[in-house]
Scaffold this motif. Structure first.
Motif: not given
Length: 221
Positions: A164-183
């Motif tokens: 109870k003496s500690q608490i974790a704080y998770k960062f939000g996932d990084d989101i980046q915009e890009t251009v899809l070129n191929d599959i």
């Protein structure tokens, strides 16, 4: 609980002292890591189907190797974040300082005096810790807040899940915009065929990424 015995691999971590001046039982908690730069070099040497998704997966597999030569080649580091036994100091951070004097690399930390949760999360030092981890190529996904007074911390007790003496704080996932070129379709070492997205390079968590596995066709659609 007692986990797997990885002593043979821990001995070849790049930064663990082989001897310390303390005489007696000394218990220290921490985490094995592989920095982003080492992770990228290792992944570049592997065939496409055998590449690791992130440093955590790579280090997890590395410390379980029976052959310590493999672990030695992967430049694994140990970052200490708590001294459990072997230090009479009542200060959480003071114990870490003593561990550093013994030769251990300790987790970056700052001392905070905050009245409200919002003050903590918006504090300058939270951003400073993220920046410090990034500058050292250390992969992190959050931070832990802890009381410095060990006696008070222990008096708070624990649930079946956490202290109870500690608490974790998770960062939000990084989101980046890009251009899809191929599959592309990639065959893994198990024979499974997976779609892989090829896109303009973006930087996420300190790593430059230009391709990513897609879990199923519905994501492509």
């Amino acid at each position: 609980d007692i986990g797997e015995d990885v002593l043979h691999n821990a001995k070849v971590f790049t930064n663990i002292p082989q001897k310390i001046p303390y005489l007696g039982e000394y218990i220290i908690d921490g985490e094995a890591i592989i920095t982003y730069d080492s992770f990228e070099k290792i992944n570049e040497s592997l065939p496409e189907g055998d590449k690791y998704k992130n440093p955590r997966n790579l280090v997890s597999g590395s410390v379980r190797q029976l052959d310590s030569k493999i672990a030695a080649e992967r430049e694994i580091k140990f970052i200490a974040w708590k001294v459990v036994k072997g230090d009479d100091s009542n200060s959480f951070t003071q114990r870490l300082c003593h561990a550093k004097d013994y030769g251990f690399e300790i987790v970056p930390y700052y001392s905070l005096i905050c009245a409200e949760t919002e003050d903590i999360l918006q504090n300058y030092y939270v951003k400073a810790l993220k920046n410090e981890a990034s500058s050292k190529e250390i992969p992190i996904d959050g931070i832990v807040f802890s009381y410095d007074d060990i006696a008070y911390s222990e008096s708070l007790g624990a649930t079946a899940h956490h202290v109870k003496s500690q608490i974790a704080y998770k960062f939000g996932d990084d989101i980046q915009e890009t251009v899809l070129n191929d599959i592309e379709w990639n065959t893994s070492r198990t024979g499974q065929i997976n779609p892989v997205a090829i896109f303009d390079p973006v930087e996420i968590d300190g790593t430059t990424v230009n391709r990513a596995s897609l879990s199923n066709v519905s994501i492509i659609k």
